[in-house]
Design an enzyme around this catalytic site. Structure first.
Site, PDB file in Angstrom:
ATOM      1  N   PRO A   2      42.970   0.289  29.622  1.00 55.94           N
ATOM      2  CA  PRO A   2      43.061   0.478  31.073  1.00 55.94           C
ATOM      3  C   PRO A   2      44.523   0.503  31.528  1.00 55.94           C
ATOM      4  CG  PRO A   2      41.396  -1.148  30.543  1.00 55.94           C
ATOM      5  CD  PRO A   2      42.125  -0.854  29.259  1.00 55.94           C
ATOM      6  N   GLU A   3      44.843   1.457  32.394  1.00 54.38           N
ATOM      7  CA  GLU A   3      46.205   1.592  32.907  1.00 54.38           C
ATOM      8  C   GLU A   3      46.266   1.008  34.318  1.00 54.38           C
ATOM      9  OE1 GLU A   3      47.775   5.529  32.299  1.00 54.38           O
ATOM     10  OE2 GLU A   3      46.839   5.709  30.324  1.00 54.38           O
TER      11      GLU A   3
END
Length: 279
Positions: A2-3
Site C-alpha cells: 500500500p502506498e
C-alpha cells in the site's frame, strides 16, 4: 505494498470509527511481525483513549491518552479490518476492542508489517522518521525541495522520487502516474530537473495523490479499505500497468508507440517516450 493514498484511506477509516474511543482490550496472537511487537504493548495501550490519528509517509500513528503513540505499518500484505468477527480470522495477529464494542483487527499473511510504540512527544525522533523527507501534500514540499535534493545527483528521477529521504510516502504507482502527468521522462537525471519542470512535477504529484485519496486508493492484491470496500483509482491509471496500450495524451500520433515499460532500481516503470520528455 500500500502506498500513501491507501495508507491515508486506511487511517481516515480508522479515525472515523475509533477516535475518542477507549481501548478496553488488546489481543496479540503473535508478536513476531517485521519488528517484534513490544512485550508490554497490551499493558501500555489497554485502558487508553484514542485521541487522534496522523500519517507519516506510509506509517499510521495512533495517539493515545497514556502519552504513547501506536506506530502501524501495513507492509506488503497487511490490512486493517473494522468490526472484525469475534471468531479469530486467518492471519489476524492483533485485535483492539473499544468501549463501544467495535473490533479492529490487524491481518497480515506475510507478516512484513509492524506495530510499535513511541512516546508521542518523541515521534519525530522515531527510528523510521528521523531521515524521512517532507510530506508531499504538506507545505514543506516545494519545487525548491526537489531542486535542492537533486543537486549533483545523477540518479534517474523515478528512483530519486522513490527515495523516502527525498519525499515521504511516494511509491511506484503514483510516481509513474505523476511523471506521466508532468511529461517528464523517468530516466532524466535528478540533477537535470529545471525550476519550471520542478513546479509542474510538484503539482502533478499532489494532484495524483489527491485524486487517488478521493477514490479510496488503488486496490491491488491484498489492499481493501478498513470497512471492506475496494479503492477505485486503478481505473484512472493512465500509464501504470498499461504496457503497449495507446497513450492517452497522444492518441493516433504516428510517432507514438504507446505505453512502454522498463525496470528501474528493481521496480517496473510505465511511461510514454513520446509524451514524456526531459524537463
Amino acid at each position: 505494498m500500500p502506498e500513501l493514498p491507501e495508507v491515508e484511506t486506511v487511517m481516515r477509516g480508522m479515525q472515523i470509527a475509533l477516535q475518542d474511543r477507549v481501548i478496553e482490550q488488546t489481543i496479540i496472537r503473535r508478536h513476531d511481525l517485521r519488528w517484534r511487537i513490544p512485550a508490554d504493548f497490551s499493558q501500555q495501550v489497554t485502558g487508553s483513549t484514542i485521541l487522534s490519528f496522523y500519517r507519516r509517509g506510509k506509517y499510521i500513528l495512533i495517539r493515545l491518552s497514556c502519552g504513547q503513540s501506536i506506530v502501524l505499518h501495513l507492509g506488503m500484505s497487511g490490512r486493517v479490518q473494522l468490526d472484525s468477527p469475534k471468531t479469530p480470522q486467518l492471519h489476524e495477529h492483533v485485535v483492539f476492542i473499544t468501549d463501544d464494542g467495535k473490533r479492529c483487527g490487524y491481518i497480515d499473511p506475510r507478516r512484513f508489517g509492524m506495530l510499535d510504540l513511541v512516546p508521542t512527544h518523541e515521534e519525530d525522533t522515531y527510528r523510521a522518521f528521523v531521515k524521512m523527507g517532507p510530506e508531499p501534500l504538506g507545505n514543506q514540499f516545494s519545487p525548491q525541495t526537489l531542486l535542492d535534493a537533486g543537486k549533483g545527483r545523477r540518479t534517474a528521477i523515478k528512483p530519486f522520487l522513490l527515495d523516502q529521504q527525498v519525499v515521504a510516502g511516494l511509491g511506484n504507482i503514483y510516481v509513474c502516474e505523476a511523471l506521466y502527468r508532468a511529461g517528464i521522462a523517468p530516466t532524466m537525471p535528478a540533477c537535470d530537473l529545471k525550476p519550471k519542470a520542478a513546479g509542474t512535477l510538484v503539482r502533478a504529484i499532489r494532484a495524483v495523490l489527491q485524486d487517488a485519496i478521493a477514490a479510496g486508493g488503488s486496490s491491488l492484491k491484498d489492499y481493501v479499505r478498513p470497512e471492506g470496500g475496494l479503492g477505485y483509482f486503478q481505473h484512472a491509471w493512465q500509464v501504470y500497468g498499461k504496457k503497449n496500450q495507446p497513450c492517452p495524451k497522444c492518441p493516433g500520433t504516428p510517432k507514438c508507440a504507446g505505453v512502454q515499460h522498463m525496470t528501474q532500481a528493481g521496480r517496473t516503470t510505465f511511461f510514454c517516450p513520446q509524451h514524456q520528455k526531459n524537463g
